[in-house]
Enzyme design. Structure first.
Site, short mmCIF file in Angstrom:
data_model
loop_
_atom_site.label_atom_id
_atom_site.label_comp_id
_atom_site.label_asym_id
_atom_site.label_seq_id
_atom_site.Cartn_x
_atom_site.Cartn_y
_atom_site.Cartn_z
N ASP A 104 22.13 42.79 -5.07
CA ASP A 104 21.78 44.00 -6.08
C ASP A 104 20.23 44.33 -5.55
O ASP A 104 20.09 45.58 -5.64
CB ASP A 104 21.59 43.22 -7.43
CG ASP A 104 22.82 43.08 -8.18
OD1 ASP A 104 23.68 44.02 -8.14
OD2 ASP A 104 22.81 41.83 -8.52
N HIS A 148 12.39 37.08 -15.81
CA HIS A 148 13.77 36.73 -15.99
C HIS A 148 14.25 35.57 -15.41
O HIS A 148 13.86 34.99 -14.37
CB HIS A 148 14.56 38.12 -15.58
CG HIS A 148 14.92 38.14 -14.21
ND1 HIS A 148 16.11 37.91 -13.57
CD2 HIS A 148 14.27 38.65 -13.16
CE1 HIS A 148 16.00 38.04 -12.14
NE2 HIS A 148 14.88 38.42 -12.13
N TYR A 168 15.72 32.68 -9.83
CA TYR A 168 15.91 31.36 -9.61
C TYR A 168 14.83 30.56 -9.12
O TYR A 168 14.88 29.42 -8.65
CB TYR A 168 17.30 31.31 -8.48
CG TYR A 168 18.37 31.87 -9.00
CD1 TYR A 168 19.19 31.31 -9.88
CD2 TYR A 168 19.02 33.01 -8.32
CE1 TYR A 168 20.43 31.79 -10.57
CE2 TYR A 168 20.30 33.51 -8.64
CZ TYR A 168 21.17 33.01 -9.74
OH TYR A 168 22.25 33.58 -10.34
N TYR A 172 27.03 28.05 -10.75
CA TYR A 172 27.10 28.16 -9.11
C TYR A 172 25.60 28.21 -8.54
O TYR A 172 25.74 27.90 -7.52
CB TYR A 172 27.81 29.45 -8.80
CG TYR A 172 26.84 30.59 -8.29
CD1 TYR A 172 26.54 31.40 -9.15
CD2 TYR A 172 26.64 30.79 -6.91
CE1 TYR A 172 25.56 32.63 -8.86
CE2 TYR A 172 25.66 31.89 -6.53
CZ TYR A 172 25.47 32.83 -7.42
OH TYR A 172 24.47 33.89 -7.11
N ARG A 173 24.63 28.14 -9.49
CA ARG A 173 23.32 28.39 -8.73
C ARG A 173 22.25 28.49 -10.00
O ARG A 173 22.65 28.67 -11.08
CB ARG A 173 23.10 29.66 -7.94
CG ARG A 173 21.97 30.05 -7.15
CD ARG A 173 22.21 31.52 -6.58
NE ARG A 173 20.97 31.75 -5.87
CZ ARG A 173 21.03 32.97 -5.23
NH1 ARG A 173 21.82 33.88 -5.40
NH2 ARG A 173 19.83 33.22 -4.60
#
Lengths: 580, 580
Positions: A171, A422, A109, A503-504
């Protein structure tokens, strides 16, 4: 935005700040936090230095833009709350944007990178990493921003308290407990909703003032009035009852730029008295709809007690091996090829990871219901960890995660491609077979058009699923980065057209996604902006975070509309990797 | 504040509004909502008219001040969201304070009465009372402010949906689902935290703009752009996922004056597949500490699945009969007299009401653990509803409440005294025997000093207890009202000195309680005021609510410091009712 030599890159100074003013700011910052706690990005130091890339707290390690776009001008690491306050006041004085982060993860993110290039990072975790309290009776911890899942877990093990209290982990265990909760991250035990399970915050506001929310605002008896605010004894109910009296403010400090959370309470799960992880495999890609319709009532009834996940085969495949292990090809795998991988790994096309908690009779009763429900899907199979012969299967990894044992296992899927970077694309889905199948179909099609494999997982909340699409790209390949950007932007549009929202998100997508939440002429954004401008009139705190820009910024100028929009995929189902 | 003839009473006009301007406002309001939906308080109409008292939406039925102090100048009942918006805009134009309420209960905390005398009440529930959706698959309802627990329950029964979905109800079923959740009220099933179990709001802001929070801000496909905002199809995830994207705002619209919630989602509990209420009685007053220490681990482990209550004997006694049924005396009952009542009712000094949920084997397993734990207290006894021979015991009543069947049974304890009015004093307590015993001792002593019986209950949340002290007074007796005020103000002070704060309060105590949450020079209040002034620059919406005053009000002038502070109790443990 083809290369770093184009304007407006690189920007290594805060916007509208002269080199002289910046130097004066840095000198003052050094006097506040100590020279050793200020890192200035040296424009002469090439950013493609590998060591720098791996260690730096100034940019996004998984850069999908040029790696020197989302980059800080400096990073400052305060040694305590008063220094956070002093740095924030200094930022107001110099009108320098700051970008707070805790442990510096937020992987997928944007990492530690600021939304506004040239912002000054405030690294909270380096020096503010104390576990302030673990309360067994109340089953909570009070932590500073640098406390990670690993460090709290290790502390519980070392003190013998893990016998009594479990943590909930996402995770990856390297992240900050505060950082994850304020970004509204998820874990996988019954305490998986980290914002819901937080209790009480201490926050530095954009003007440098310090507030405690909820019951924390009520002084505990026995405090010495001469003690600084941040050192005052916590109210004994601060970590027991969230709401306090009057407006309940905590939510506006999540995914926000309204303050810096410097202490937070987190509820811990009492040892449930027993635990059993399991996996159920489903053979066909189109089993998805049936599986999700089985999940919904079981989750609503809390037969599924925790936050289980339904993972696409390629996520598990990528945790085990890079793509090159399975195939020589560089284009998206076909269904037949994916079936082959599933067979090779003895997994399904979809694999469901859950756990039951409690004494054995309870666990057995729940497992019976769970098996009876899921095993109606033809070809599905049920496994306990001991049924897997691999040395460390994904089920073994998930068995740790689902009991709150932190790990870095899941980092491995990033190596699906060489130089794997990623991004997460994370739309919310209804727990409904039809919705999940449609969302899967829409996102999978776009992944393939962009030349990527679909890798993803459905994370099951109380009444929603966080559908996490994992986009892996070669971060050294500008074309793959461009296609990843196209893919993200296109999926945001596709999903909005279906009424699905994320959501993010990564920094690069914040404006676009915020813009999809545009009911009634962007009324919610206007509300957020009004609050932002009231609390942060100089616009110094994380401008642009989640699409909220202060009035001191010309929003139109800052919104990204990169060249990635110009790329047109070669055509449905015929995507090729242009490098192949 | 000895009588209604003293200045500044009565005030029947909004502050600083001339009779002419008020009349102009009313005329405009009538044109918006219709003449039949505007009620003006007639200054010539004596407020002690009984009919008026019983039906009126303009004041506190349980007035602890003179009943014409907290009184509205008029009440306006909009017929839909656009009319709410229009009234709010009109209030800005005339700078008239408004006081929104839903069904008009809030019993014990001020009812419909406004904080600022002369405010215009906005009665949402009269005309806006539609159940907009009951979604079985997602287990939620979307409701308007006038939907009460009774009306939603009746709807579920009539449509056969109660087979699938249960609601959670507070003690009294007549209240608004929205009103209770935004005041952060509690119920008693596993869904007892009503704010936690809400999902998605539609809100009219103080400037008249309409926002939808969370996923509601993302338009659902298929909306006709010409449809008004409030009529647009709800996003399909609005009631499934609370947080949406960016700052999570819902909390600041609870116990607040920042907006009017006109639609809200509420999660419903799937039929758990079985249910059993029970009661455990404990014979001694000082069993409290042991009981609470048994409750804590069971609640943390969710062996106690719901929000159970531990009730003082006099609460149950009062539900059954008025005080005069048990005694002729007018002073607080002694321990011996209370023991006698307990014996007569075949109840304990403390009585614990809980329930287990789920299929029979689960229920039995839980009940075994529960019994084993509590019945270690000497003399404790376990009862199922069928064990009670009374026609309708409190256990029978609680058995309904704990499965979400609304009732008005609990209203009866207000009749403990003639002309019974009541106030709630509601400090938060740690779930700890020592804390609970101390809080009980402190509040009980003050109740007796003020000449009242202690009546109360501990409501067990996840990690806290809402300790609800029920102060019953004769509302026709100025001396009892004065003593009730003294009692409240004194207990607020006592509790703050112990580090205990109240979660909610009557109008009259809002400033005093807000003032106890004063960490770091009232930093939290300054934050609340900054947001208030940004969203409501004219200060029209519920000024003073929960102690938050807009800048347009001179706060010092409005804070109550009534003569109740002057009354000194006759002495510890020797209090007498001065009327006796």
């Amino acid at each position: 935005m083809a290369s770093s030599t184009n304007t407006p890159l690189p920007r290594r100074l805060p916007p509208n700040v002269t080199p002289e003013a910046f130097q004066a700011f840095i000198t003052r910052a050094q006097s506040i936090v100590g020279i050793e706690n200020v890192t200035v990005v040296d424009p002469q130091n090439p950013l493609d230095d590998g060591t720098y890339m791996d260690n730096c707290k100034t940019h996004d390690m998984h850069a999908v833009y040029e790696r020197d776009y989302f980059v800080a001008s400096a990073v400052v690491a305060p040694r305590g709350v008063p220094e956070v306050q002093a740095i924030v006041k200094l930022a107001n004085e110099f009108v320098v944007p700051v970008w707070p982060f805790s442990a510096g993860r937020n992987v997928g993110y944007g990492g530690t990178a600021p939304r506004v290039p040239g912002s000054v990072g405030i690294e909270l975790g380096k020096n503010m990493n104390k576990i302030l309290e673990v309360n067994v009776e109340g089953a909570y911890a009070l932590v500073e921003p640098g406390v990670t899942y690993f460090s709290l877990y290790d502390h519980l093990v070392e003190t013998g308290l893990r016998e009594h209290l479990w943590i909930d982990v996402p995770d990856l265990g390297g992240g900050s407990i505060i950082g994850n909760a304020v970004e509204r991250g998820m874990g996988y035990t019954p305490y998986g909703d980290h914002f819901m399970m937080h209790c009480g915050m201490e926050i530095v506001l954009p003007n440098g003032e310090l507030v405690r929310t909820g019951m924390g605002a009520l002084p505990e008896p026995g405090n010495n009035p001469s003690v600084a605010a941040h050192e005052q004894k916590p109210n004994k109910a601060w970590q027991l009852f969230n709401y306090g009296f009057g407006p309940y403010n905590d939510g506006i400090f999540t995914q926000s730029n309204l303050g810096i959370v410097v202490k937070m309470g987190i509820w811990l799960m009492p040892n449930p008295g027993g635990y059993q992880a399991y996996m159920i495999t489903f053979p066909r890609d189109n089993d998805l709809s049936a599986i999700v319709d089985i999940i919904r009532p079981l989750r609503l009834q809390m037969v599924l007690q925790n936050v289980p996940t339904l993972r696409h085969i390629l996520l598990d495949a990528a945790v085990h091996n890079p793509k090159s292990h399975y195939t020589d090809k560089n284009t998206p795998l076909t269904d037949a090829e994916i079936d082959e991988i599933a067979a090779k790994l003895n997994l399904g096309r979809w694999n469901f990871y859950g756990a039951v908690y409690g004494p054995e009779p309870i666990r057995n009763a729940l497992l019976e219901v769970i098996k009876a429900a899921f095993l109606t899907v033809p070809g599905s199979k049920f496994y306990l960890p001991e049924d897997r012969t691999e040395e460390r299967s994904v089920l073994h990894m998930r068995s740790d995660t689902l009991q709150g044992i932190p790990s870095l296992d899941e980092l491995k899927w990033v190596d699906w491609l060489p130089n794997g970077g990623h991004l997460f694309f994370s739309p919310i889905a209804k727990i409904s077979g039809a919705d999940a199948a449609l969302q899967y179909e829409v996102t999978k099609r776009r992944c393939r058009e962009a030349g990527f494999d679909f890798i993803g997982t459905f994370v099951v909340g109380m009444r929603d699923m966080h559908h996490i699409v994992c986009i892996v790209f070669d971060r050294e390949d500008p074309d793959q980065r461009r296609r990843a950007r196209w893919l993200m932007r296109t999926m945001v549009k596709d999903c909005a057209a279906h009424g699905w929202g994320e959501y993010r998100t990564h920094l690069a997508l914040m404006d676009q996604i915020a813009n999809t939440y545009n009911f009634n002429d962007n009324a919610l954004m206007k509300l957020n902006e009004t609050i932002k401008n009231a609390l942060d009139p100089n616009g110094i705190m994380a401008p642009g975070k989640n699409g909220v820009w202060p009035a001191t910024y010309d929003k139109e100028k800052w919104v990204l509309s990169g060249d990635e929009e110009e790329w047109v995929p070669p055509g449905p189902e015929t995507a090729t990797n242009t490098k192949e």
